[in-house]
Design an enzyme around this catalytic site. Structure first.
Site, PDB file in Angstrom:
ATOM      1  N   HIS A 152      40.530  41.350  29.635  1.00 26.29           N
ATOM      2  CA  HIS A 152      41.715  42.252  29.406  1.00 26.29           C
ATOM      3  C   HIS A 152      42.188  42.116  28.110  1.00 26.29           C
ATOM      4  CE1 HIS A 152      46.268  42.738  29.404  1.00 26.29           C
ATOM      5  NE2 HIS A 152      45.883  43.952  29.802  1.00 26.29           N
ATOM      6  N   TYR A 155      46.960  46.203  23.173  1.00 22.89           N
ATOM      7  CA  TYR A 155      47.826  46.039  21.841  1.00 22.89           C
ATOM      8  C   TYR A 155      48.587  47.403  21.565  1.00 22.89           C
ATOM      9  CZ  TYR A 155      45.271  41.805  20.992  1.00 22.89           C
ATOM     10  OH  TYR A 155      45.130  40.458  21.193  1.00 22.89           O
ATOM     11  N   ARG A 156      49.722  47.192  21.371  1.00 25.67           N
ATOM     12  CA  ARG A 156      50.589  48.368  21.369  1.00 25.67           C
ATOM     13  C   ARG A 156      51.855  48.062  20.068  1.00 25.67           C
ATOM     14  NH1 ARG A 156      51.118  44.803  25.590  1.00 25.67           N
ATOM     15  NH2 ARG A 156      53.132  43.374  25.510  1.00 25.67           N
ATOM     16  N   GLY A 308      56.093  57.598  36.237  1.00 22.47           N
ATOM     17  CA  GLY A 308      55.273  58.608  36.097  1.00 22.47           C
ATOM     18  C   GLY A 308      54.211  58.838  35.101  1.00 22.47           C
ATOM     19  N   GLY A 309      53.568  57.647  34.536  1.00 24.22           N
ATOM     20  CA  GLY A 309      52.520  57.700  33.746  1.00 24.22           C
ATOM     21  C   GLY A 309      51.258  58.119  34.437  1.00 24.22           C
ATOM     22  N   ARG A 310      50.229  58.303  33.436  1.00 21.91           N
ATOM     23  CA  ARG A 310      49.085  58.798  34.417  1.00 21.91           C
ATOM     24  C   ARG A 310      48.509  57.725  35.174  1.00 21.91           C
ATOM     25  NH1 ARG A 310      43.242  59.361  33.384  1.00 21.91           N
ATOM     26  NH2 ARG A 310      42.612  61.362  34.431  1.00 21.91           N
ATOM     27  N   GLU A 312      45.799  57.548  37.341  1.00 20.04           N
ATOM     28  CA  GLU A 312      44.172  56.881  37.217  1.00 20.04           C
ATOM     29  C   GLU A 312      44.125  56.090  35.916  1.00 20.04           C
ATOM     30  OE1 GLU A 312      42.296  56.920  39.645  1.00 20.04           O
ATOM     31  OE2 GLU A 312      43.196  57.975  40.946  1.00 20.04           O
ATOM     32  N   SER A 313      44.863  56.200  34.922  1.00 20.15           N
ATOM     33  CA  SER A 313      44.734  55.378  33.748  1.00 20.15           C
ATOM     34  C   SER A 313      45.330  53.988  33.784  1.00 20.15           C
ATOM     35  CB  SER A 313      45.504  56.151  32.461  1.00 20.15           C
ATOM     36  OG  SER A 313      44.662  57.396  32.048  1.00 20.15           O
TER      37      SER A 313
END
Lengths: 350, 350
Positions: A152, A155-156, A308-310, A312-313
């Site tokens: 895994h 980076y953000r 409520g992010g995507r 499936e991602s």
């Protein structure tokens, strides 16, 4: 997908629904975003998109057959992402490599708490919601062979704008991320190689980084209800802004670049190791632990599910298959027990 | 294991570590518990233990080979439980039937909030922590055949003692529970039979119960991030104390007794239905949804994980195996799509 970033973001309100796109845009930044080309946010977006291309190309070459499927999406108010998934390949059971850019709003109390201001809890200090920007690359790679470890990395970069009612207020920024290894069996040579590459990358920037971020990783990927870690660690850091911004941008870039040299040599060595049904069942039990950590504790996942992010991602991090046996206890001294012991008692690998 | 019961309990502090026992005790109630033999708590414990015996005997007979493995455990300060698991049988992949009795302490604010007192949020109203008692039966049955549905049921009784600093304060009690069906394919005959038995049981007590508790079930087993329910519902109720206590004890008893007639006829019809790899893969995807609901939303599971309940008993609800495919979309009009549609848009089955 994205981690929650600073504590602030976890309290943020829901973000807009995403819409699919036919083409990858040049950038997910808003056209109106100031100094779009030279800002740290723009340079970070370019970095993660290059890293996504490089990692996906290297994984496809190593898999030797399967190709990544790509989904591009955007949000009406700005931001979006590219999700790439390779499923049921020769080497990987499921491999996801996502980038995303998010524009959102966070409540002012959360913003003040994140800045560590003493008046954070004072409800009389009125302020409007604070706009934030976040961009990140996130990836989970689950191989088929039980002797080939899961990887895994994430980076953000996170920034707040000046609040609407205080245009001169200082802009805040933070970096976060990490790379960690989750094998089903301890092969010392592999774990040492992986941690050595993390340490080399860290040491180019600050000698305190590897020991600090190694411990942070052991502490973060902790499945509290089991009293064990998800895997054998690596590096992890969050909400870091107490170094030079350019230095941290360089560090995150170097970390992302070190993913392939840290991981692929291990995969090349282990992808064709013969294995039994018992080895596979143990790998599947450890995949169950991966699911437990991600759904119960992971900040990015739980934040994403709540806001409520995507979906499936976000949930591409879950393995293709997982297993839960009642009260499974590996025999003391067995190879399965050694892995469990290393998850319960984190070791210094180098 | 146990549900969180009233909102109060979710804020409770960690409970004591359990210790294994060689023998099933006559009762898990404290010896000093008042009116031990005739109290509702004692009668509820006897009811759930009889229900556990009856359900396990019926499942073993239907499985025709495999036997339940039993673990008995207790806590130093009182309480304990019996966990029974049948794994890899002829019919069931994993079947868990647990009873437990818990003595704990809840913070006074939580207690006042649960009672709905207006002063609940007033920190100046000083009071000590409130002792509580909870007992319940909880079960999840995952069959092997993709046309044989998963069943969950859970019935629980919850009481607070008088607080130590207010010996005359009124004792509170609540009942909760439900029985619900989670098939991978909609076989109308089966779903109608299941809901009919729930309605018959409810109608013996109050005509409003089935419609109310059917809707409550659809609302509760909602996987918010998916916009779909875990399965095809049944009945569910929580924190119910606005009926006669004897009537509710009788209702919970009757509900537990109706589990076998509601479920076993369906299993007998479907356990040997021929199926393909595609059917199995779809069942496994739905098992993944089951894991998502239980780890992210289920009050009993999340409460248990946070407060240090017996982990193996809590997580026995997870299926033996589960699957997550990226962005899986069943073909419109297919049998898989019909199930998904019924999970997104709950139907009236009878």
């Amino acid at each position: 997908l994205l981690s929650a970033g600073p504590v602030a973001v976890r309290a943020a309100v829901a973000i807009e629904k995403e819409t699919p796109e036919e083409e990858r845009p040049e950038t997910f930044l808003r056209a109106a975003d100031p100094a779009a080309a030279t800002s740290v946010r723009a340079r970070f977006e370019r970095m993660i998109r290059e890293a996504q291309d490089e990692v996906c190309a290297a994984l496809e070459a190593a898999d030797g057959g399967a190709a990544f499927k790509e989904d591009v999406w955007s949000r009406p108010g700005g931001g979006g992402g590219i999700s790439r998934v390779l499923q049921d390949g020769a080497v990987w059971e499921k491999a996801g490599v996502n980038v995303s850019v998010v524009y959102g709003m966070m409540p002012p109390e959360a913003y003040r708490a994140a800045k560590g201001e003493p008046g954070a809890a004072d409800p009389s200090a009125k302020a409007g919601p604070v706009p934030f920007f976040a961009a990140g690359i996130s990836s989970v790679l689950h191989p088929k062979n039980p002797f080939a470890p899961t990887l895994h990395f994430n980076y953000r970069y996170f920034e707040t704008d000046a609040p609407a009612d205080a245009p001169g207020a200082p802009r805040q920024w933070w970096f976060g991320g990490g790379t960690d290894l989750t094998p089903a069996y301890v092969i010392e040579e592999d774990v040492k190689h992986f941690h050595s590459v993390q340490k080399q990358t860290c040491d180019k920037f600050d000698p305190s980084f590897y020991p600090r971020f190694k411990k942070w990783c052991d502490d973060y990927f902790y499945i509290k209800h089991r009293g064990e870690r998800r895997g054998l660690g690596g590096i992890f850091f969050d909400d870091v802004n107490d170094y030079d911004q350019e230095m941290l941008l360089g560090f995150a870039t170097e970390c992302a670049k070190s993913v392939i040299p840290a991981y692929l040599p291990i995969i090349q060595r282990r992808k064709d190791t013969p294995f039994t049904e018992q080895h596979k069942a143990w790998q599947q039990l450890r995949r169950g632990r991966y699911v437990e950590f991600n759904l119960v504790y992971d900040r990015g996942t739980t934040f994403g599910l709540k806001t409520g992010g995507r979906i499936e991602s976000i949930l591409v991090s879950l393995p293709l298959t997982a297993r839960w046996e009642y009260d499974h206890q590996p025999e003391v001294g067995s190879e399965e027990w050694k892995l469990l012991d290393a998850c319960i008692n984190p070791k210094e690998w180098i």
